[in-house]
Design an enzyme around this catalytic site. Structure first.
Site, PDB file in Angstrom:
ATOM      1  N   SER A  25      -7.841   2.183  -5.032  1.00 42.62           N
ATOM      2  CA  SER A  25      -8.765   1.976  -3.907  1.00 42.62           C
ATOM      3  C   SER A  25      -9.936   2.948  -3.900  1.00 42.62           C
ATOM      4  O   SER A  25     -10.998   2.642  -3.375  1.00 42.62           O
ATOM      5  CB  SER A  25      -8.005   2.070  -2.587  1.00 42.62           C
ATOM      6  OG  SER A  25      -7.418   3.350  -2.443  1.00 42.62           O
ATOM      7  N   TYR A  73       1.908  13.534   1.855  1.00 46.88           N
ATOM      8  CA  TYR A  73       2.215  13.666   3.279  1.00 46.88           C
ATOM      9  C   TYR A  73       3.408  12.833   3.725  1.00 46.88           C
ATOM     10  O   TYR A  73       3.573  12.544   4.902  1.00 46.88           O
ATOM     11  CB  TYR A  73       0.993  13.479   4.185  1.00 46.88           C
ATOM     12  CG  TYR A  73       0.034  12.352   3.879  1.00 46.88           C
ATOM     13  CD1 TYR A  73      -1.325  12.636   3.712  1.00 46.88           C
ATOM     14  CD2 TYR A  73       0.457  11.039   3.805  1.00 46.88           C
ATOM     15  CE1 TYR A  73      -2.230  11.624   3.466  1.00 46.88           C
ATOM     16  CE2 TYR A  73      -0.446  10.016   3.565  1.00 46.88           C
ATOM     17  CZ  TYR A  73      -1.788  10.317   3.396  1.00 46.88           C
ATOM     18  OH  TYR A  73      -2.683   9.311   3.158  1.00 46.88           O
ATOM     19  N   ASN A  83      -4.272   4.985  -3.821  1.00 48.03           N
ATOM     20  CA  ASN A  83      -5.495   5.770  -4.015  1.00 48.03           C
ATOM     21  C   ASN A  83      -5.288   6.638  -5.265  1.00 48.03           C
ATOM     22  O   ASN A  83      -4.252   6.562  -5.927  1.00 48.03           O
ATOM     23  CB  ASN A  83      -5.840   6.586  -2.752  1.00 48.03           C
ATOM     24  CG  ASN A  83      -4.756   7.596  -2.373  1.00 48.03           C
ATOM     25  OD1 ASN A  83      -3.994   8.056  -3.218  1.00 48.03           O
ATOM     26  ND2 ASN A  83      -4.694   7.943  -1.100  1.00 48.03           N
ATOM     27  N   GLN A  84      -6.238   7.474  -5.591  1.00 54.84           N
ATOM     28  CA  GLN A  84      -6.154   8.210  -6.862  1.00 54.84           C
ATOM     29  C   GLN A  84      -4.922   9.118  -6.907  1.00 54.84           C
ATOM     30  O   GLN A  84      -4.227   9.198  -7.916  1.00 54.84           O
ATOM     31  CB  GLN A  84      -7.418   9.047  -7.073  1.00 54.84           C
ATOM     32  CG  GLN A  84      -7.390   9.815  -8.397  1.00 54.84           C
ATOM     33  CD  GLN A  84      -8.745  10.378  -8.766  1.00 54.84           C
ATOM     34  OE1 GLN A  84      -9.709  10.243  -8.004  1.00 54.84           O
ATOM     35  NE2 GLN A  84      -8.840  10.995  -9.922  1.00 54.84           N
ATOM     36  N   ASP A  97       0.889  -1.160   0.000  1.00 54.26           N
ATOM     37  CA  ASP A  97       0.000   0.000   0.000  1.00 54.26           C
ATOM     38  C   ASP A  97       0.932   1.217   0.000  1.00 54.26           C
ATOM     39  O   ASP A  97       1.527   1.544   1.022  1.00 54.26           O
ATOM     40  CB  ASP A  97      -0.891  -0.038   1.255  1.00 54.26           C
ATOM     41  CG  ASP A  97      -1.941   1.055   1.225  1.00 54.26           C
ATOM     42  OD1 ASP A  97      -2.118   1.695   0.166  1.00 54.26           O
ATOM     43  OD2 ASP A  97      -2.602   1.271   2.264  1.00 54.26           O
ATOM     44  N   THR A 142      -9.175   4.058   6.584  1.00 56.98           N
ATOM     45  CA  THR A 142      -9.866   3.250   5.573  1.00 56.98           C
ATOM     46  C   THR A 142      -8.880   2.595   4.602  1.00 56.98           C
ATOM     47  O   THR A 142      -9.113   1.479   4.141  1.00 56.98           O
ATOM     48  CB  THR A 142     -10.859   4.111   4.766  1.00 56.98           C
ATOM     49  OG1 THR A 142     -10.205   5.293   4.339  1.00 56.98           O
ATOM     50  CG2 THR A 142     -12.066   4.466   5.595  1.00 56.98           C
ATOM     51  N   GLY A 143      -7.791   3.286   4.298  1.00 61.86           N
ATOM     52  CA  GLY A 143      -6.801   2.723   3.373  1.00 61.86           C
ATOM     53  C   GLY A 143      -6.172   1.460   3.961  1.00 61.86           C
ATOM     54  O   GLY A 143      -6.010   0.442   3.269  1.00 61.86           O
ATOM     55  N   ASP A 144      -5.836   1.490   5.253  1.00 63.79           N
ATOM     56  CA  ASP A 144      -5.253   0.324   5.933  1.00 63.79           C
ATOM     57  C   ASP A 144      -6.227  -0.840   5.926  1.00 63.79           C
ATOM     58  O   ASP A 144      -5.866  -1.990   5.664  1.00 63.79           O
ATOM     59  CB  ASP A 144      -4.961   0.646   7.406  1.00 63.79           C
ATOM     60  CG  ASP A 144      -3.797   1.596   7.559  1.00 63.79           C
ATOM     61  OD1 ASP A 144      -3.081   1.824   6.572  1.00 63.79           O
ATOM     62  OD2 ASP A 144      -3.613   2.117   8.679  1.00 63.79           O
ATOM     63  N   THR A 199      -2.014  -1.089  -4.004  1.00 67.85           N
ATOM     64  CA  THR A 199      -3.322  -0.455  -3.739  1.00 67.85           C
ATOM     65  C   THR A 199      -3.224   1.070  -3.591  1.00 67.85           C
ATOM     66  O   THR A 199      -3.544   1.613  -2.528  1.00 67.85           O
ATOM     67  CB  THR A 199      -3.927  -1.029  -2.434  1.00 67.85           C
ATOM     68  OG1 THR A 199      -2.986  -0.788  -1.358  1.00 67.85           O
ATOM     69  CG2 THR A 199      -4.232  -2.507  -2.527  1.00 67.85           C
TER      70      THR A 199
END
Ligand code: ATP
Ligand code: MG
Ligand code: MG
Length: 282
Positions: free
Chosen positions: A164, A101, A124-125, A91, A203-205, A122
């Site tokens: 994701s 970040y 994110n955008q 991730d 939520t990502g985890d 995974t």
């Protein structure tokens, strides 16, 4: 969080906390310790000395420094020499909503050293954007762009890519896109889910941990894995929001504290996600 989840789904887990904080970083203050690369090396050395370095899966999440990420690379390489079938789920946590970040120097380390070792990734955008900008200098603005970035990962050897969440659908939706190669065939699909009107943390985890478990349990059926993952996610987030509103009181603003994910209350949704797909052929 990953460890409780994985135990519920039948995995034995060894956890290394790359950070140990009083609370998650969505709160105004946090205190605690950050593990450094030498300390990570010590932990691996202990496992190696006892012959405990044989794992089926490895999952990594937030990593805050290039030296730690370099060490992770050598850990993955070592664990893959012990078990060549080890599945590394990466991730690549770097940012969200247009903001990075982690230090910018992490990006080339992910791209050049970590991505080629990953079996499942995974982003994110925004994290996917960071890669596509190398390709076209543009952000992801369409499903075709998303397809191109998933190809970019495949070109570097990653078998399964799941974006994701993206904003490529209607305003009140999130679009999840997946592309997976197994036995020479490529499986691609996307699915639209309702966007809840709040920002959650963690939520990502949760997504990465569930996806790992379900790819194993479905023998790498990517569609079923993402379906099960999202089914559990939606149940947990809906419960979290409903409870948060109840705790805050009618119409009052929701705080970070109210929106702590209701995991323990959601054990049944983790064990038995409700599928919208027909059962697999027997
Ligand atoms: P994080 O912000 O925790 O680092 P991330 O950006 O890596 O997470 P996301 O893609 O934002 O991860 O979220 C992962 C999953 O969480 C999504 O696939 C979706 O199922 C769920 N999710 C997150 N936020 C929302 C929301 N506001 N409404 C509905 N689902 C959400
Ligand atoms: Mg996000
Ligand atoms: Mg993430």
């Amino acid at each position: 969080m990953n460890i409780e989840l994985s135990l519920v789904l039948g995995f034995e887990v060894d956890t290394i906390n790359s950070v140990q904080f009083s609370n998650h970083t969505g709160y105004q203050h946090f205190k605690g310790q950050v593990l450094n690369d030498t300390q990570l090396g010590d932990l691996l050395e202990g496992l190696v000395s006892n012959g405990l370095d044989c794992y089926t899966h490895l999952l990594t999440g937030y990593i805050g420094s290039p030296s730690f990420l370099h060490k992770v690379k050598s850990v993955v390489q070592h664990l893959k020499t012990i078990n060549p079938n080890l599945i590394y789920v990466c991730d690549p946590v770097m940012g969200d909503n247009g903001k990075m970040y982690v230090p910018a120097e992490l990006l080339p380390v992910y791209q050049e050293e970590i991505v080629p070792l990953a079996d499942i990734i995974t982003p994110n955008q925004y994290e996917a954007d960071l890669s596509v900008r190398l390709l076209s200098g543009q952000k992801i603005a369409s499903k075709e762009d998303a397809g191109a970035v998933m190809e970019w990962f495949h070109g570097r050897g990653v078998k399964t890519v799941v974006l994701s969440s993206t904003d490529l659908g209607a305003e009140e939706e999130l679009v999840v896109l997946a592309s997976s190669i197994s036995n020479g065939t490529k499986d691609k699909f996307n699915t639209h889910i309702p966007r809840l009107p709040v920002n959650f943390t963690g939520t990502g985890d949760l997504f990465a941990a569930l996806l790992l478990a379900w790819t194993h349990r479905t023998n790498s059926d990517i569609k079923r894995s993402v379906e099960a993952t999202l089914s559990t996610m939606q149940a947990i987030l809906q419960r979290t929001l409903t409870e948060a509103r109840r705790e805050a009181g009618d119409g009052k603003p929701l705080t970070v504290r109210h929106l702590e994910l209701k995991l323990v209350q959601s054990l049944e949704d983790i064990r038995n996600p409700v599928s919208r797909l027909p059962p697999p052929p027997s």
